[in-house]
Design an enzyme around this catalytic site. Structure first.
Site, PDB file in Angstrom:
ATOM      1  CD  GLU A 115      -2.678  -0.881   2.692  1.00  0.00           C
ATOM      2  OE1 GLU A 115      -2.602   0.210   3.310  1.00  0.00           O
ATOM      3  OE2 GLU A 115      -3.341  -1.832   3.097  1.00  0.00           O
TER       4      GLU A 115
ATOM      5  CG  ASP B 203      -3.030   8.295   8.402  1.00  0.00           C
ATOM      6  OD1 ASP B 203      -3.372   7.112   8.299  1.00  0.00           O
ATOM      7  OD2 ASP B 203      -2.928   9.077   7.442  1.00  0.00           O
TER       8      ASP B 203
END
Length: 268
Positions: free
Chosen positions: A50, A61
């Site tokens: 990814e 995140d």
């Protein structure tokens, strides 16, 4: 045909194991450095990669990835650098998904992005802030260009939401092991395994688990029941340490080899 799904099926059917899926942000510590890191990660045992698109508001995140993304942005990384990295690692044979918030590709242009992603050799997108019921424009473009569409489910997802996501996804369904942002966790609990079971019951053939996996024993545990084990922060953290870059790469590769061993021995 889905490069990613084919890879996961091949590992399942011929090696009897899950896939190790590794995340790295493009442009950290530089575009060239992220190419080196991506190659090292695949060579150390990642089956699928990814590549994260740096974004100014990475709300999903955790601290480790937020730091790396901010450094990449301050270093001048641009969305088109994603294609440069994909081309540079295409010879290694690992399918590459792009992990991105939707806003950057929306402003870039969906068809333009899809076409350039295909030309670079990319397999599709993971869109963590986009739900299938709000994604018809992207779904139409992805279908036109034969790209994977990976959507997320969480322990809080209803049966209706699981069914909708399973029907819309191609490549795999991304099962977030816990509520919250990305990052390393001491324990994952039982909710991830329960979520994988519920998602399969809702119609998903391939379900991969991410958020929190950072140690070999966790990779081994998740690899027992999931089709793929997704790891991000544990790979980014060594790259953020002090010291020469080759030493940081070596440290990341050590982590990858340990996690790969966990995944490869999970069902033995």
């Amino acid at each position: 045909m889905s490069q990613v799904a084919d890879k996961i099926r091949d590992l399942r059917d011929n090696e009897g194991r899950a896939a190790l899926i590794g995340y790295l942000p493009v442009g950290y510590p530089s575009v060239e450095g992220s190419i080196e890191a991506a190659r090292a990660l695949i060579e150390a045992g990642a089956d699928i990669l990814e590549l994260g698109v740096p974004y100014t508001d990475p709300v999903m995140d955790g601290e480790t990835i937020q730091y790396a993304v901010q450094e990449a942005l301050e270093g001048g990384v641009r969305l088109r650098d994603v294609f440069t990295v994909i081309r540079a690692i295409s010879d290694l044979g690992a399918p590459v998904l792009v992990m991105t918030y939707f806003n950057p590709i929306f402003h870039y242009g969906l068809r333009r992005f899809a076409q350039e992603l295909v030309e670079a050799g990319g397999a599709g997108l993971i869109t963590p802030d986009l739900t299938p019921d709000a994604a018809q424009d992207w779904i139409d473009v992805a279908n036109e260009f034969d790209l994977d569409k990976v959507f997320l489910v969480a322990p809080s997802s209803t049966t209706e939401r699981l069914e909708l996501t399973a029907a819309a996804s191609r490549g795999f369904v991304y099962a977030a092991s816990t509520m919250g942002v990305t990052g390393e966790r001491a324990t994952l609990g039982t909710r991830a395994e329960e979520l994988v079971g519920r998602t399969r019951e809702a119609g998903a053939e391939i379900v991969c688990v991410g958020l929190g996996v950072s140690r070999e024993e966790q990779a081994r545990d998740v690899g027992r029941y999931a089709d793929g084990v997704i790891v991000g922060s544990a790979f980014v953290r060594p790259l953020s340490a002090e010291g020469p870059f080759d030493q940081r790469l070596a440290a990341m590769s050590d982590v990858a080899r340990a996690l790969a061993h966990g995944v490869r021995t999970a069902r033995k």
